[in-house]
Design an enzyme around this catalytic site. Structure first.
Site, mmCIF file in Angstrom:
data_model
loop_
_atom_site.group_PDB
_atom_site.id
_atom_site.type_symbol
_atom_site.label_atom_id
_atom_site.label_comp_id
_atom_site.label_asym_id
_atom_site.label_seq_id
_atom_site.Cartn_x
_atom_site.Cartn_y
_atom_site.Cartn_z
ATOM 1 N N GLY A 30 -5.196 4.997 -1.002
ATOM 2 C CA GLY A 30 -5.431 3.673 -0.437
ATOM 3 C C GLY A 30 -4.703 3.523 0.879
ATOM 4 N N ASN A 31 -4.613 2.306 1.372
ATOM 5 C CA ASN A 31 -3.832 2.053 2.586
ATOM 6 C C ASN A 31 -3.220 0.672 2.504
ATOM 7 O OD1 ASN A 31 -5.591 0.053 4.071
ATOM 8 N ND2 ASN A 31 -7.052 1.730 3.775
ATOM 9 N N ARG A 32 -2.446 0.297 3.508
ATOM 10 C CA ARG A 32 -1.613 -0.883 3.412
ATOM 11 C C ARG A 32 -2.263 -2.167 3.920
ATOM 12 N NH1 ARG A 32 4.144 1.594 5.237
ATOM 13 N NH2 ARG A 32 4.711 -0.613 5.277
#
Ligand code: CTP
Length: 221
Positions: A30-32
């Site tokens: 995923g990412n932030r």
């Protein structure tokens, strides 16, 4: 024109949030991205009377009022949902779409096996939603992208604008405290294909959304 109706009759498609690329039934890449900027833009467009479809990756945010929300998980799902929501007058690509996804999702949880201290994951490129929307026919009159950069922000943003064929790109510096991903405040530098550039903020994302919509509205023929 009365406030709340300036965008009535206009269809907006907004993408927001991260995407999750599954590795196995319990793990993902995923990412932030928090989704806050995209949700604020969808809310602001709806407040101005637009008909808004919000394609949202996995986020912990309430749906804005008067917006049709479509929840997705992966880059492939986001791509399909956005293209299915066209045609539109304006597409705003605020989602942090994964650039890479595992070649295959393991059907069972990957186990540690004795004697191996490394795992090689093979990743393949995802489709570029923003570029595909910009070359879609009929094309939205205005295609707006974001550029999250850690360095040389203006040069990278301008290159992205040209490469993806978009009309406006909102660039922000990430990787510094109090700005960008996960933050309530941000600074955007908006570039247009004709050389126009304007700095918006620093300001809360809700306020930035209204300022960016002002620019979008000016350029929506
Ligand atoms: N984007 C997209 N589909 C992708 C990747 C990115 O639609 N598969 C869109 C994002 O929604 C954003 C813009 O492209 O509007 C810029 O994303 P960014 O990650 O900054 O750029 P990249 O295309 O990934 O380029 P680079 O990796 O070189 O920074």
């Amino acid at each position: 024109m009365m406030a709340g109706t300036v965008l009535s009759g206009r269809r907006f498609v907004v993408s927001a949030g991260p995407t999750y690329e599954d590795i196995d039934p319990v793990r993902f890449i995923g990412n932030r991205s928090s989704g806050k900027m995209g949700f604020a833009l969808a809310a602001a467009a709806a407040r101005r009377g637009a008909d808004v479809v919000l394609v949202a990756g996995p986020v912990h945010l309430d749906s804005p009022a008067d917006v049709r929300r479509i929840d997705v998980r992966s880059a492939a799902q986001l791509h399909a949902a956005v293209l299915a929501a066209l045609p539109a007058d304006c597409y705003i690509g605020a989602a942090a779409v994964a650039d890479w996804t595992p070649r295959a999702v393991a059907a069972h949880k990957l186990k540690k096996t004795d004697g191996t201290d490394a795992l090689a994951l093979e990743l393949v490129r995802t489709a570029d939603v923003l570029a595909d929307v910009a070359s879609h026919r009929p094309r939205p009159r205005l295609v707006v992208g974001f550029a999250a950069e850690t360095d040389d922000v203006e040069r990278h943003a301008r290159a992205k604008l040209e490469r993806k064929g978009v009309d406006l790109i909102a660039a922000n510096r990430v990787g510094i405290a109090g700005s960008g991903f996960e933050s309530d405040d941000n600074t955007l530098v908006v570039h247009a294909a004709d050389g126009f550039a304007r700095t918006l903020g620093p300001a809360p994302k809700t306020q930035l959304a209204d300022a960016l919509l002002d620019l979008i509205q000016e350029r929506l023929p």
